[in-house]
Write an enzyme that holds these catalytic residues in place. Structure first.
Site, PDB file in Angstrom:
ATOM      1  N   HIS A  86       0.853  -1.187   0.000  1.00 33.96           N
ATOM      2  CA  HIS A  86       0.000   0.000   0.000  1.00 33.96           C
ATOM      3  C   HIS A  86       0.886   1.233   0.000  1.00 33.96           C
ATOM      4  O   HIS A  86       1.928   1.256   0.652  1.00 33.96           O
ATOM      5  CB  HIS A  86      -0.916   0.006   1.228  1.00 33.96           C
ATOM      6  CG  HIS A  86      -2.121   0.888   1.048  1.00 33.96           C
ATOM      7  ND1 HIS A  86      -3.262   0.470   0.404  1.00 33.96           N
ATOM      8  CD2 HIS A  86      -2.352   2.168   1.406  1.00 33.96           C
ATOM      9  CE1 HIS A  86      -4.152   1.450   0.392  1.00 33.96           C
ATOM     10  NE2 HIS A  86      -3.627   2.499   0.985  1.00 33.96           N
ATOM     11  N   ASP A 165     -13.932   2.898   6.853  1.00 34.98           N
ATOM     12  CA  ASP A 165     -12.905   3.622   6.096  1.00 34.98           C
ATOM     13  C   ASP A 165     -13.442   4.062   4.747  1.00 34.98           C
ATOM     14  O   ASP A 165     -13.134   5.155   4.281  1.00 34.98           O
ATOM     15  CB  ASP A 165     -11.642   2.771   5.914  1.00 34.98           C
ATOM     16  CG  ASP A 165     -10.632   3.513   5.050  1.00 34.98           C
ATOM     17  OD1 ASP A 165     -10.248   4.633   5.454  1.00 34.98           O
ATOM     18  OD2 ASP A 165     -10.274   3.032   3.967  1.00 34.98           O
ATOM     19  N   ARG A 172     -13.051  12.506   3.828  1.00 35.29           N
ATOM     20  CA  ARG A 172     -11.775  13.212   4.012  1.00 35.29           C
ATOM     21  C   ARG A 172     -11.296  13.815   2.700  1.00 35.29           C
ATOM     22  O   ARG A 172     -10.724  14.900   2.670  1.00 35.29           O
ATOM     23  CB  ARG A 172     -10.712  12.250   4.562  1.00 35.29           C
ATOM     24  CG  ARG A 172     -10.928  11.918   6.034  1.00 35.29           C
ATOM     25  CD  ARG A 172     -10.039  10.772   6.485  1.00 35.29           C
ATOM     26  NE  ARG A 172      -8.643  11.016   6.307  1.00 35.29           N
ATOM     27  CZ  ARG A 172      -7.782  10.114   5.807  1.00 35.29           C
ATOM     28  NH1 ARG A 172      -8.173   8.900   5.464  1.00 35.29           N
ATOM     29  NH2 ARG A 172      -6.520  10.406   5.681  1.00 35.29           N
ATOM     30  N   SER A 187      -6.738   4.572   8.364  1.00 38.03           N
ATOM     31  CA  SER A 187      -7.353   4.270   7.070  1.00 38.03           C
ATOM     32  C   SER A 187      -6.621   3.121   6.379  1.00 38.03           C
ATOM     33  O   SER A 187      -7.223   2.147   5.933  1.00 38.03           O
ATOM     34  CB  SER A 187      -7.306   5.539   6.219  1.00 38.03           C
ATOM     35  OG  SER A 187      -7.534   5.256   4.874  1.00 38.03           O
ATOM     36  N   LYS A 191      -7.926  -1.297   6.408  1.00 35.59           N
ATOM     37  CA  LYS A 191      -8.173  -2.040   5.155  1.00 35.59           C
ATOM     38  C   LYS A 191      -7.227  -3.217   5.024  1.00 35.59           C
ATOM     39  O   LYS A 191      -7.619  -4.319   4.684  1.00 35.59           O
ATOM     40  CB  LYS A 191      -7.877  -1.160   3.938  1.00 35.59           C
ATOM     41  CG  LYS A 191      -8.882  -0.139   3.604  1.00 35.59           C
ATOM     42  CD  LYS A 191      -8.596   0.448   2.223  1.00 35.59           C
ATOM     43  CE  LYS A 191      -7.505   1.487   2.202  1.00 35.59           C
ATOM     44  NZ  LYS A 191      -7.885   2.827   2.585  1.00 35.59           N
TER      45      LYS A 191
END
Ligand code: URA
Length: 447
Positions: A86, A165, A172, A187, A191
């Site tokens: 990520h 999220d 956001r 966040s 996930k």
């Protein structure tokens, strides 16, 4: 029975820099997930949290409540060590699309849950959806079916995975509350911990196009992310990478997919090839298919050279209903109605490219959203013809823009002109990767 709170009192408390209890944080996340409090109230809470911060106890409660807003997927029937990557978000950061098929083709299962564009940064899901027909929304059974069949799935959050999220992320994005270490950490990790992985590679960006502008803040974010990963028993390695100029040449959605196709054929820009091989190599190492990161990098390069990564990419595009003819023949993609160029007004060297401004310019051309409801124009974006350090002559093209919004061209050209600095001397080169951070700590890293 769970306690209920008055949301206005909780917003006021955070506004007044007081700490919220774990139960109060959990209430906010749960009530928002179940539509019991309004977007505007949560926006006010997010801004108060953004400005006044969350302490360690609040941050832990935030991540845990987001994680437990849905289920934690069990992928134990799928053989192998499941690894994902990520990024904390950048401009032109398309690496997920390259490394996921590379790593899966090397025999490491990659169950990848990605996000949409956030602020000035692009999102993997929007890029994937620029491929006509490509489906990222799926239920859990389909998610498991695809990963079992291909060792790879490229999905959005299913309704079961960290639904809090999904809602907060979209909010956001349009309330200027992205650049906060606890909000980003909650966040990302909610996930990632929910999707069924065993290990995780993180690309933590710093610089003008990153949410963390300074290296010190990025290191703090990396250490927070790695700490949460390790606390949940997932081997986690983060790299601190440079976002002082966009990654690669393409910024947008389809044009980034096209650059990924080049990379999968081994002909992507240098920075893209280097960073994607580093991250893929680290995933291959964590997935137990290499004894070191260096060996992982060699395997990653080999998977590109032997065509197996591209074959895996075609398989997954087909499985998720994308148009494989366009992947084989990207030149057939419909173009935008307007194209324009930014040209150099003097001789010299490209000294800097403000990636935040370039990301915002791409958004204004149609490649990103200004409201939650706005649709993305898949073909809009910017193609850089020069990068930092390149020599340039007066009148030469610095970049090209693509849009269907003719009325934005003048404003965006002004933004872009202000984002690129040309000087008579070449700037000192900056490293693409500066540090590695894992359970042993943070140390300098050279690529
Ligand atoms: N990526 C995420 O998934 N969340 C953030 O907040 C930032 C980047």
């Amino acid at each position: 029975m769970e306690q209920k709170y008055n949301i206005v009192s909780l917003i006021r408390k955070k506004r007044e820099r007081k700490s919220l209890s774990a139960n109060e944080i959990k209430y906010i996340i749960k009530a928002y997930t179940h539509n019991e409090i309004e977007d505007y109230q949560v926006s006010a809470f997010l801004m108060a949290a953004f400005l006044n911060g969350l302490n360690n106890e609040e941050s832990a409660a935030f991540t845990e409540s987001m994680l437990h807003s849905g289920i934690i997927v069990d992928l134990s029937e799928i053989p192998g060590i499941k690894v994902d990557k990520h990024s904390t978000g950048g401009v032109g950061d398309k690496l997920s699309l390259i490394l996921a098929p590379v790593v899966a083709s090397a025999g490491v299962p990659v169950p990848m849950i990605s996000g949409r564009g956030l602020g000035h940064t692009g999102g993997t899901l929007d890029k994937l959806e620029s491929i006509p027909g490509f489906i990222v929304d799926m239920d859990l059974d389909r998610y498991k079916e695809i990963i079992a069949k291909h060792d790879l799935v490229l999905a959005g959050q299913t309704k079961e995975i960290a639904p809090a999220d999904k809602k907060l992320y979209a909010l956001r994005d349009v309330t200027a509350t992205v650049e906060s270490i606890p909000l980003i950490a909650g966040s990302i990790m909610s996930k990632k911990l929910a999707e069924g992985i065993d290990a995780l590679v993180l690309d933590v960006k710093y610089g003008s196009g990153a949410f963390m502008k300074s290296l010190d803040d990025a290191i703090q974010l990396a250490e927070t992310l790695v700490g949460i990963g390790e606390q949940f028993g997932k081997k986690t390695i983060a790299f601190l990478t440079n976002m002082n100029q966009p990654l690669g040449n393409a910024i947008g959605n389809w044009i980034e997919v096209k650059e990924c196709i080049d990379a999968m054929h081994g002909t992507g820009p240098d920075d893209i090839m280097k960073l994607s091989n580093l991250l893929s190599g680290t995933m291959i190492y964590l997935g137990g298919k290499a004894d070191s990161i260096e060996e992982g990098i060699r395997i990653s390069e080999q998977q590109i050279q032997n065509g197996e990564a591209f074959a895996k990419w075609l398989d997954i595009v087909e499985e998720q209903h994308g148009d494989t003819d366009l992947i084989r023949n990207p030149e057939k993609y419909p173009e935008t109605g307007h194209r324009f160029e930014l040209k150099a007004d003097q001789d010299g060297y490209i000294n800097s490219m403000d990636s935040f401004e370039i990301g915002m310019a791409s958004l204004e051309l149609g490649a990103g959203r200004r409201t939650k409801e706005e649709h993305i124009d898949p073909a809009a974006g910017i193609m850089l013809k020069k990068k930092v350090g390149d020599k340039i002559s007066k009148g030469e093209t610095i970049l090209e823009g693509f849009t269907n919004k003719a009325d934005m061209i003048e404003t965006v050209t002004d933004m872009l002109r202000g984002a690129v600095a040309i000087t008579s001397e070449a700037p000192a080169p900056e490293p693409l990767v500066s540090h590695i951070c894992d359970s042993e700590g943070t140390r300098a890293f050279e690529l």
